[in-house]
Write an enzyme that holds these catalytic residues in place. Structure first.
Site, PDB file in Angstrom:
ATOM      1  N   ARG A  47      13.319  21.078  -0.394  1.00  0.00           N
ATOM      2  CA  ARG A  47      14.062  20.505  -1.513  1.00  0.00           C
ATOM      3  C   ARG A  47      15.267  19.731  -0.975  1.00  0.00           C
ATOM      4  NH1 ARG A  47      18.361  22.029   0.064  1.00  0.00           N
ATOM      5  NH2 ARG A  47      19.283  21.403  -1.911  1.00  0.00           N
ATOM      6  N   GLY A  48      15.964  19.060  -1.902  1.00  0.00           N
ATOM      7  CA  GLY A  48      17.032  18.145  -1.478  1.00  0.00           C
ATOM      8  C   GLY A  48      16.402  16.756  -1.419  1.00  0.00           C
ATOM      9  N   ALA A  49      17.093  15.775  -2.012  1.00  0.00           N
ATOM     10  CA  ALA A  49      16.477  14.456  -2.208  1.00  0.00           C
ATOM     11  C   ALA A  49      15.893  13.837  -0.923  1.00  0.00           C
ATOM     12  CB  ALA A  49      17.483  13.530  -2.872  1.00  0.00           C
ATOM     13  N   ARG A  94       8.304  16.054  -8.484  1.00  0.00           N
ATOM     14  CA  ARG A  94       9.679  16.157  -9.012  1.00  0.00           C
ATOM     15  C   ARG A  94      10.132  14.754  -9.434  1.00  0.00           C
ATOM     16  NH1 ARG A  94      13.939  19.801  -6.065  1.00  0.00           N
ATOM     17  NH2 ARG A  94      14.595  20.127  -8.221  1.00  0.00           N
ATOM     18  N   GLN A 203      21.333  27.415  -4.757  1.00  0.00           N
ATOM     19  CA  GLN A 203      21.285  26.650  -3.502  1.00  0.00           C
ATOM     20  C   GLN A 203      22.596  26.758  -2.728  1.00  0.00           C
ATOM     21  OE1 GLN A 203      20.151  25.562  -6.425  1.00  0.00           O
ATOM     22  NE2 GLN A 203      18.429  24.151  -6.239  1.00  0.00           N
ATOM     23  N   ASP A 244      20.859  12.668  -6.261  1.00  0.00           N
ATOM     24  CA  ASP A 244      19.413  12.429  -6.307  1.00  0.00           C
ATOM     25  C   ASP A 244      19.058  11.007  -6.717  1.00  0.00           C
ATOM     26  OD1 ASP A 244      19.720  15.450  -6.500  1.00  0.00           O
ATOM     27  OD2 ASP A 244      17.574  15.162  -6.167  1.00  0.00           O
ATOM     28  N   ASN A 254      22.857  14.495 -10.117  1.00  0.00           N
ATOM     29  CA  ASN A 254      22.870  15.502  -9.046  1.00  0.00           C
ATOM     30  C   ASN A 254      22.657  16.864  -9.697  1.00  0.00           C
ATOM     31  OD1 ASN A 254      23.142  16.228  -6.241  1.00  0.00           O
ATOM     32  ND2 ASN A 254      25.111  17.140  -6.758  1.00  0.00           N
ATOM     33  N   LYS A 255      22.590  17.874  -8.887  1.00  0.00           N
ATOM     34  CA  LYS A 255      22.308  19.237  -9.350  1.00  0.00           C
ATOM     35  C   LYS A 255      23.130  19.606 -10.583  1.00  0.00           C
ATOM     36  CE  LYS A 255      19.895  21.436  -8.218  1.00  0.00           C
ATOM     37  NZ  LYS A 255      18.592  21.457  -8.937  1.00  0.00           N
TER      38      LYS A 255
HETATM   39  O1  MRU Z   1      16.882  21.007  -6.840  1.00  0.00           O
HETATM   40  P1  MRU Z   1      17.356  20.645  -5.468  1.00  0.00           P
HETATM   41  O2  MRU Z   1      17.753  21.816  -4.642  1.00  0.00           O
HETATM   42  O3  MRU Z   1      16.364  19.748  -4.758  1.00  0.00           O
HETATM   43  O4  MRU Z   1      18.652  19.766  -5.738  1.00  0.00           O
HETATM   44  C1  MRU Z   1      19.340  19.237  -4.643  1.00  0.00           C
HETATM   45  C2  MRU Z   1      20.541  18.448  -5.025  1.00  0.00           C
HETATM   46  O5  MRU Z   1      20.874  18.292  -6.179  1.00  0.00           O
HETATM   47  C3  MRU Z   1      21.269  17.767  -3.897  1.00  0.00           C
HETATM   48  O6  MRU Z   1      22.633  17.675  -4.154  1.00  0.00           O
HETATM   49  C4  MRU Z   1      20.693  16.349  -3.729  1.00  0.00           C
HETATM   50  O7  MRU Z   1      19.298  16.358  -3.716  1.00  0.00           O
HETATM   51  C5  MRU Z   1      21.197  15.687  -2.498  1.00  0.00           C
HETATM   52  S1  MRU Z   1      20.595  16.436  -1.032  1.00  0.00           S
HETATM   53  C6  MRU Z   1      21.265  15.596   0.281  1.00  0.00           C
END
Ligand code: MRU
Length: 347
Positions: A47-49, A94, A203, A244, A254-255
């Site tokens: 996970r993470g963009a 996603r 996270q 994201d 973002n999250k």
């Molecule tokens: O749901 P996730 O854990 O994939 O969400 C991640 C985030 O919101 C991060 O802040 C974003 O993807 C940037 S990661 C460098």
């Protein structure tokens, strides 16, 4: 840094660190089918963009390699049809992070260019492998540069608040929001980092706290609803978050919870920076209102992580995975091209 590697290609498989098991277990999973890659992205094992963009590209390559090895497509047309189907399928895993489709687009460009040059299916497979690896390697360099630009905003002993995990685990290495912190640590800045735990999937607690601790950074974990208190106490000099998708006007997703942090930062007059590769800026998305926000299962709120369910059966839930923060809350967008403000010029 003693942070485990996020993902890599090995022996015809996409190997990912299973992030759902962190911080208690450091376990790698080998993915060889398209469905396994899709599920790993969907369930946040990876996970993470930026990391999901890399995973999608690598998973696509592995799938096409097996598809050809199993004798399903020796002809370029059948190969292309399966490639397009696989891209479409992976892009449904996603919806919010632009990086997922961006990774798949890089792979599609490779297919197109080599097809036009009349390359054979086996030559194209090799090129796809090279592109997937390059996306990974380029991400490391991009994150390092984000770190360098972010570092220019930091001074020794500063307090930093971050939300979710935009660290090494969310990218190939270094991270985006955490990259300046790692560089500062190497240079002896002795920063104090406050990590929001990030409900509901934790996270911040499971991943950011894990990787910052592994890197020896002075880190304090707080619940999301404590951010106002640490700011009011004067402990936070700057906020760094990942993202994201940035719309053309600077609104960004973002999250979930990032919007609240941005509002608090404005209230307390604390600079608020978004850290992301330039490819996260989606000039085709005009404003934040056009960003699709992923909604996830309500069990993540009521049940996950608890030994016993912690909400009455039958309660309604609302579980958006991301929120949109408007551009006017953002002090700057830290990218590999520098610290930007909209309008963003195409690269
Ligand atoms: O749901 P996730 O854990 O994939 O969400 C991640 C985030 O919101 C991060 O802040 C974003 O993807 C940037 S990661 C460098």
């Amino acid at each position: 840094m003693k942070i485990p590697e996020t993902l890599y290609l090995e022996d015809n498989a996409l190997v990912i660190l299973d992030q759902t098991l962190l911080p208690n277990k450091t376990e790698y999973v080998r993915l060889t089918t398209l469905e396994e890659t899709w599920k790993a992205i969907k369930t946040l094992q990876v996970r993470g963009a930026p990391a999901i963009g890399i995973a999608a590209a690598m998973g696509l390559y592995v799938h096409m390699k097996y598809f050809v090895a199993n004798g399903h497509a020796t002809e370029i047309e059948a190969f292309t049809a399966e490639f397009n189907r696989a891209c479409e399928y992976l892009s449904t895993s996603r919806p919010t992070a632009v990086n997922l489709n961006w990774g798949l687009e890089q792979m599609t460009e490779t297919l197109k260019a080599n097809k036009e040059e009349g390359k054979s299916v086996s030559e194209i497979i090799e090129k796809l492998e090279q592109t997937a690896k390059k996306i990974n390697d380029d991400d490391t360099e991009v994150c390092r540069l984000i770190g360098e630009f972010g570092l220019t905003l930091l001074k020794p002993k500063m307090g930093i608040l971050t939300h979710c995990n935009a660290g090494s685990l969310a990218t190939s290495k270094y991270g985006t929001a955490l990259a300046p912190i790692y560089l500062a640590e190497e240079r002896g800045f002795e920063l104090r980092v406050f990590a929001d735990e990030t409900r509901p999937l934790l996270q911040g607690a499971r991943l950011t706290a894990f990787e910052l601790l592994a890197a020896g950074v002075d880190t304090t974990l707080i619940c999301d609803n404590m951010a106002a208190t640490v700011m009011a106490n004067g402990w936070i000099d700057v906020v760094f978050v990942g993202c994201d998708r940035v719309a053309a006007n600077g609104d960004f997703a973002n999250k979930i919870g990032t919007l609240g942090v941005a509002i608090l930062a404005k209230h307390f007059n604390i600079p608020f920076y978004v850290c992301a590769p330039f490819s996260t800026i989606d000039l085709n998305t005009k404003t934040g209102a056009d960003i699709i926000i992923e909604e996830r299962d309500g069990d993540e709120i009521t049940t996950q992580w608890y030994e016993h369910r912690q909400a009455p059966q039958g309660i309604k839930t609302f579980n958006p995975s991301f929120d949109v923060t408007l551009e006017n809350f953002v002090s700057g967008y830290i990218t590999e091209n520098g610290i930007l403000k909209p309008p963003f010029l195409a690269k």
